[in-house]
Design a protein around this motif. Sequence first.
Motif, PDB file in Angstrom:
ATOM      1  N   GLU A  43       0.813  -1.216   0.000  1.00 51.85           N
ATOM      2  CA  GLU A  43       0.000   0.000   0.000  1.00 51.85           C
ATOM      3  C   GLU A  43       0.847   1.267   0.000  1.00 51.85           C
ATOM      4  OE1 GLU A  43      -1.871   1.083   3.880  1.00 51.85           O
ATOM      5  OE2 GLU A  43      -1.178  -0.930   4.474  1.00 51.85           O
ATOM      6  N   TYR A  44       2.139   1.138   0.263  1.00 51.03           N
ATOM      7  CA  TYR A  44       3.027   2.296   0.318  1.00 51.03           C
ATOM      8  C   TYR A  44       3.823   2.492  -0.962  1.00 51.03           C
ATOM      9  CZ  TYR A  44       1.994   1.507   5.236  1.00 51.03           C
ATOM     10  OH  TYR A  44       1.355   1.295   6.428  1.00 51.03           O
ATOM     11  N   GLU A  45       3.526   1.727  -1.993  1.00 53.06           N
ATOM     12  CA  GLU A  45       4.326   1.797  -3.222  1.00 53.06           C
ATOM     13  C   GLU A  45       4.208   3.159  -3.894  1.00 53.06           C
ATOM     14  OE1 GLU A  45       5.069  -0.614  -7.423  1.00 53.06           O
ATOM     15  OE2 GLU A  45       3.478  -1.251  -6.052  1.00 53.06           O
ATOM     16  N   GLU A  46       3.003   3.698  -4.018  1.00 51.96           N
ATOM     17  CA  GLU A  46       2.826   4.971  -4.714  1.00 51.96           C
ATOM     18  C   GLU A  46       3.253   6.156  -3.862  1.00 51.96           C
ATOM     19  OE1 GLU A  46       2.037   5.440  -7.891  1.00 51.96           O
ATOM     20  OE2 GLU A  46       2.160   3.246  -8.053  1.00 51.96           O
ATOM     21  N   PHE A  47       3.099   6.038  -2.553  1.00 52.89           N
ATOM     22  CA  PHE A  47       3.409   7.160  -1.680  1.00 52.89           C
ATOM     23  C   PHE A  47       3.662   6.658  -0.269  1.00 52.89           C
ATOM     24  CE2 PHE A  47       1.865  11.055   0.708  1.00 52.89           C
ATOM     25  CZ  PHE A  47       3.022  11.784   0.463  1.00 52.89           C
ATOM     26  N   TRP A  48       4.816   6.974   0.283  1.00 51.32           N
ATOM     27  CA  TRP A  48       5.193   6.523   1.616  1.00 51.32           C
ATOM     28  C   TRP A  48       4.338   7.188   2.690  1.00 51.32           C
ATOM     29  CZ3 TRP A  48       7.503   2.778   4.057  1.00 51.32           C
ATOM     30  CH2 TRP A  48       8.076   2.955   5.316  1.00 51.32           C
ATOM     31  N   GLY A  49       4.002   8.454   2.498  1.00 48.29           N
ATOM     32  CA  GLY A  49       3.170   9.159   3.461  1.00 48.29           C
ATOM     33  C   GLY A  49       3.929   9.522   4.725  1.00 48.29           C
ATOM     34  N   THR A  50       3.252  10.138   5.648  1.00 43.95           N
ATOM     35  CA  THR A  50       3.864  10.560   6.903  1.00 43.95           C
ATOM     36  C   THR A  50       3.989   9.375   7.855  1.00 43.95           C
ATOM     37  OG1 THR A  50       2.920  12.769   6.668  1.00 43.95           O
ATOM     38  CG2 THR A  50       3.683  12.133   8.858  1.00 43.95           C
ATOM     39  N   PHE A  51       5.166   9.204   8.400  1.00 46.92           N
ATOM     40  CA  PHE A  51       5.442   8.079   9.291  1.00 46.92           C
ATOM     41  C   PHE A  51       6.037   8.624  10.594  1.00 46.92           C
ATOM     42  CE2 PHE A  51       8.558   4.334  10.029  1.00 46.92           C
ATOM     43  CZ  PHE A  51       7.763   3.879  11.072  1.00 46.92           C
ATOM     44  N   TYR A  52       5.259   8.615  11.663  1.00 47.50           N
ATOM     45  CA  TYR A  52       5.709   9.094  12.956  1.00 47.50           C
ATOM     46  C   TYR A  52       6.261   7.918  13.759  1.00 47.50           C
ATOM     47  CZ  TYR A  52       3.166  13.246  11.642  1.00 47.50           C
ATOM     48  OH  TYR A  52       2.734  14.350  10.974  1.00 47.50           O
ATOM     49  N   ALA A  53       7.558   7.652  13.574  1.00 49.81           N
ATOM     50  CA  ALA A  53       8.212   6.569  14.300  1.00 49.81           C
ATOM     51  C   ALA A  53       8.718   7.097  15.637  1.00 49.81           C
ATOM     52  CB  ALA A  53       9.383   6.023  13.484  1.00 49.81           C
ATOM     53  N   ARG A  54       8.524   6.297  16.675  1.00 48.93           N
ATOM     54  CA  ARG A  54       9.015   6.672  17.997  1.00 48.93           C
ATOM     55  C   ARG A  54       9.923   5.550  18.499  1.00 48.93           C
ATOM     56  NH1 ARG A  54       4.054   9.016  17.309  1.00 48.93           N
ATOM     57  NH2 ARG A  54       3.855  11.137  18.127  1.00 48.93           N
ATOM     58  N   PHE A  55      11.156   5.917  18.789  1.00 49.13           N
ATOM     59  CA  PHE A  55      12.131   4.921  19.211  1.00 49.13           C
ATOM     60  C   PHE A  55      13.286   5.621  19.917  1.00 49.13           C
ATOM     61  CE2 PHE A  55      12.897   6.309  14.876  1.00 49.13           C
ATOM     62  CZ  PHE A  55      14.216   6.728  14.929  1.00 49.13           C
ATOM     63  N   LYS A  56      13.995   4.867  20.714  1.00 47.82           N
ATOM     64  CA  LYS A  56      15.269   5.347  21.250  1.00 47.82           C
ATOM     65  C   LYS A  56      16.390   4.952  20.301  1.00 47.82           C
ATOM     66  CE  LYS A  56      18.040   5.784  25.401  1.00 47.82           C
ATOM     67  NZ  LYS A  56      18.128   5.522  26.858  1.00 47.82           N
TER      68      LYS A  56
END
Length: 317
Positions: A43-56
Amino acid sequence: MLQGAGTELDPYLITNLLELRTEVNDNTKFYKVVNDLDVVNTEYEEFWGTFYARFKQLDFDNKKLSNLRINDGIFHFEKITDDAFTAKIKNFRFENITMLDTSIFITNQDDVGNSFSKTPFFLENGRIKAINTIGTGRILIKENAGWPCPYVIKNVEIDIKSNVSFEMLARAYQSTWQNVLINLNVVGSINMMLHSNVSYGVSLPSPASTIDNMMVTGKFGLSSEYLILNLGLVESSPLTNVWVLAEITGQGTSGTQFVGITSAQNKCFYITEKITGFGGFQSVTNVLQVTDEQAHSYEYLSSQGFLVVESEGWQLE
């Protein structure tokens, strides 16, 4: 549920793209990618979009993340309340990334667009390979959306191919680039490579940024006054072992000099016959002006005090 405990010794394991997009959500935890990830046929092939990753820490373990089309960053991430905290991405391989109009490659905003005051981040041991661009207004690193913050890039290769102008490669404040190779090929120009303090139009305290061991190759135009500018106090001279082998054409800069610093801490050089369109080349302590032949001569560089070894050269794969 992810395997692992989320600790440094027993990180959460990311096995597929869906887990990366939905399960990296705790900025106190450690995560590790265990497979190559490709957006093709997802589903992300055409557009990655906003990805709010939270990690140390997000460890890609030398696995690839490939074929993304982005316009607001691969990751958005945030700090925890600990002032010493640094969000770290390491051992990454980002390949075949297309940056669309007004793109940012990596930034640190929250999920409502607010920036975090002086939020640090760390990119270590990675390759950002074959970034392609469409349209205008792309920024490789935006360290904060309105106020500068420190960041570190260490042991990273960056390979950019752009068919149009690249607005800005990076800016920095009290940041460090160490062991960085930049191969930049732009049909058009970039606005700046690495600027500090003056990028914000205000006087900020020094020292600003440090560059230690960086090579710049490729071919591009430069529409700002200098390639590298205002890296802190003169006496701190935080510029060491920077080799500029790229072919660079100044665009609209004929009245300015090429180098925007007054000294360097250790030996650096650029090839004068590959730099055109600027007002001239001023003398800068520890920044040598060399010919193309001298730049590729083991004997000459050794005679000038550079620590070099005879090899076939350092090249992107």
